[in-house]
Design an enzyme around this catalytic site. Structure first.
Site, PDB file in Angstrom:
ATOM      1  CB  THR A 372      32.586 -79.221  -8.477  1.00 50.73           C
ATOM      2  OG1 THR A 372      31.785 -78.726  -7.960  1.00 50.73           O
ATOM      3  CG2 THR A 372      32.396 -79.217  -8.147  1.00 50.73           C
ATOM      4  CG  ASN A 392      30.803 -72.662  -5.599  1.00 47.53           C
ATOM      5  OD1 ASN A 392      30.145 -73.587  -6.045  1.00 47.53           O
ATOM      6  ND2 ASN A 392      30.231 -71.581  -5.128  1.00 47.53           N
ATOM      7  CG  ASP A 414      28.471 -74.434  -2.217  1.00 52.09           C
ATOM      8  OD1 ASP A 414      27.740 -74.012  -3.133  1.00 52.09           O
ATOM      9  OD2 ASP A 414      29.394 -75.241  -2.417  1.00 52.09           O
ATOM     10  CB  SER A 443      29.172 -80.098  -0.529  1.00 51.55           C
ATOM     11  OG  SER A 443      29.643 -80.436  -1.815  1.00 51.55           O
ATOM     12  CB  SER A 444      25.518 -80.802  -4.706  1.00 53.38           C
ATOM     13  OG  SER A 444      24.540 -79.887  -4.301  1.00 53.38           O
TER      14      SER A 444
END
Ligand code: DON
Length: 559
Positions: A372, A392, A414, A443-444
């Protein structure tokens, strides 16, 4: 709390086209990233005639040096590009893979053996990195400048150093206990026992040497040969299970992006990514549900808007957590989860008023099938790139490869490492996202490009685990339904809801005062003082790119 332990850098680089051929000089594009030095690298690439892909690659590499919290060589991510010469988009999955020696019980066994947070700390938490290979193939497919030109700014920042700002020492202090468990990171970030200080020059010679090889040789050395062997030996010495074959067999994967036509405005198309990114499915589902509940008739600062957002996300997160994962593990085809017939059926569960059933589980589409740091770019010919990359947690596994100067990810967390139990983001999976050798974890991360009348208009991306999903949705609504300007839309208050836990997370200091009380009156549990994802957004205003760095982050938009 999670906010401190978890950080994905977000860079949005938006290069929007003055309809001029690329020439050296000023750019009409804009770069938005989570770090001002990296933003400057991206602007220079644009000014040098580079396109969106060039700038994304250079910014991502610069972040690996100036923003070790999330920028990386030892992590992975997703890239979404809009190619103006074809009018089509392409996606790249350079997510990490599970080492061959892991399986769905791996972390449960480690728990039993007494390891401390084995899916989060140390090299046992690290998936096989995708960033070096991913950035290379992205450049090969879409870049224009020479590879060396793109790596050199990062190499120089590592070799000559940069002046440490205020945020790195703060983040290092927050992660001190964990980062100082292993010597390589301890010596790099806490020389002589003291955190590197604001205002001092931070030189990273080992990382510079790695970047120099990347610059001159490309990424092969990372995956094969002596360098790979040294990495594998060091990983295994500290409890990891990587093999030479895990590295040699790593491959970035091309993805076909998902196109979601906004059901409330057919001139708007959202381009996002399929699994293992959950962005495309989440946006397709939530926009369908919001439209069914009449989102366009609600005011941005009304409890009804909040309610329908929560209920739409309740259903979408239930499907995400149950049905999504590496496509090879999925039992349903993604198309079935976003099929309007399925969504119409599913929307029947949405309550017309009040709070929905907290036991709402995942849906069951009829057809069985197979199943991210962020960079967004629009270039001078109207091309776009959105790239999100992460290790992460903040500083990933906290484990630095000895002698190499970079940290490894802790992306294994994750996966549903302990089915039925929350991961570091409180996500509870019960579906197909089990640890599986060679596969990618769900994953987001959701790099997203919004086309208006077929042309790139908005580029969105964020860091913040599952809050990435709720954030992109709300910024999009604020900009399109509520007509806010880009900066206003990025700054406006947000809520987050992921079903489990059955609580609404709010940003008290930004929300209008009655909201918390009104939601409680409807029966919702509320956590009023929550952190939110950090979005970096860019927009083409018809003449030039505009950028908005999230005021919740230390990002910067330029020029
Ligand atoms: O891929 C994911 O969903 C997470 N690894 C993203 C991590 C993240 O956004 C951390 N940011 N604060």
């Amino acid at each position: 709390m999670i906010e401190r332990s978890v950080r994905t850098a977000v860079l949005a680089v938006l290069l929007l086209g003055a309809l001029l051929p690329a020439t050296a000089g000023a750019t009409a594009g804009v770069v938005v990233s989570g770090d001002s030095l990296a933003t400057a690298v991206g602007v220079e690439v644009l000014e040098d005639g580079g396109n969106a892909v060039d700038a994304a690659v250079a910014v991502a590499l610069a972040l690996a040096v100036t923003f070790p919290e999330a920028g990386n060589l030892g992590g992975g991510g997703f890239l979404l590009a809009f190619d103006p010469s074809t009018g089509a988009s392409w996606g790249l999955d350079f997510r990490e893979t599970a080492p061959a020696a892991t399986d769905s019980l791996f972390y449960l066994r480690r728990d039993e053996e007494g390891w401390d947070q084995p899916s989060l700390l140390g090299p046992g938490a690290a998936g096989i990195p995708g960033s070096p290979a991913g950035l290379w193939v992205a450049w090969k497919r879409g870049g224009r400048l020479r590879w060396r030109r793109l790596v050199e700014p990062a190499r120089r920042l590592a070799a000559e150093g940069f002046t440490v700002g205020e945020k790195l020492p703060r983040h290092l202090r927050e992660a001190r206990e964990e980062l100082t468990r292993w010597p390589a990171a301890r010596e790099r970030f806490f020389p002589r026992g003291k955190v590197i200080a604001t205002g001092k020059r931070f030189v990273q010679p080992e990382l510079a040497a790695v970047l120099e090889r990347l610059e001159t040789e490309g990424p092969d050395f990372f995956y094969r040969g002596d360098f790979a062997r040294e990495m594998v030996e060091a990983v295994r010495a500290d409890g990891g299970v990587w093999s030479l074959d895990d590295l040699a067999s790593y491959e970035p994967l091309w993805m076909s992006p998902v196109t979601v036509v906004d059901p409330g405005d057919s001139t708007l198309q959202l381009i996002a990514l399929p699994p293992p990114s959950s962005g495309g499915v989440f946006l397709a589902q939530t926009l369908f549900f919001l439209n069914a509940l009449g989102v366009r008739d609600t005011a941005a600062d009304s409890v009804e808007r909040a309610r329908i957002l929560i209920e739409s996300m309740r259903l979408a997160f239930a499907d995400r957590n149950h049905h999504l994962g590496d496509p090879r593990s999925m039992r349903l085809a993604m198309a079935d989860l976003i099929d309007p017939r399925y969504l119409r059926e599913r929307a029947r569960l949405l309550p017309e008023s009040g709070r929905g059933d907290p036991r709402a589980g995942p849906g069951h589409p009829l057809r069985e099938g197979v199943h991210t740091t962020h960079i967004s770019i629009l270039d001078e010919e109207g091309g776009a790139v959105a790239l999100t990359t992460t290790i992460n947690s903040s500083f990933g596994s906290k484990w630095m490869v000895p002698g190499k100067g970079f940290l490894l990810n802790n992306e294994m967390d994750d996966f549903d490492t302990r089915p039925g139990r929350p991961n570091t983001y409180g996500l509870v999976g019960s579906g197909v996202n089990l640890v599986h050798a060679g596969r990618r974890m769900l994953s987001s991360m959701s790099p997203t490009v919004v086309l208006r009348d077929g042309r790139p208009w908005l580029v969105l991306g964020a860091r913040g685990g599952p809050r990435i999903l709720s954030t992109i949705l709300q910024v999009y609504l604020y900009r399109t339904v509520d007509g806010m300007g880009l900066s206003e839309a990025v700054a406006a208050p947000r809520l987050h809801f992921q079903g489990i836990p059955d609580r609404v997370f709010l940003e008290k200091e930004r929300c209008w005062p009655r909201l918390e009380e009104e939601l409680r009156a409807l029966g919702y549990g509320v956590d009023a003082d929550s952190w939110m994802a950090k979005v970096q957004a860019a927009e083409w205003d018809g003449h030039r790119g505009l950028g908005a760095a999230d005021p919740r982050s230390e990002g910067r938009a330029a020029p």
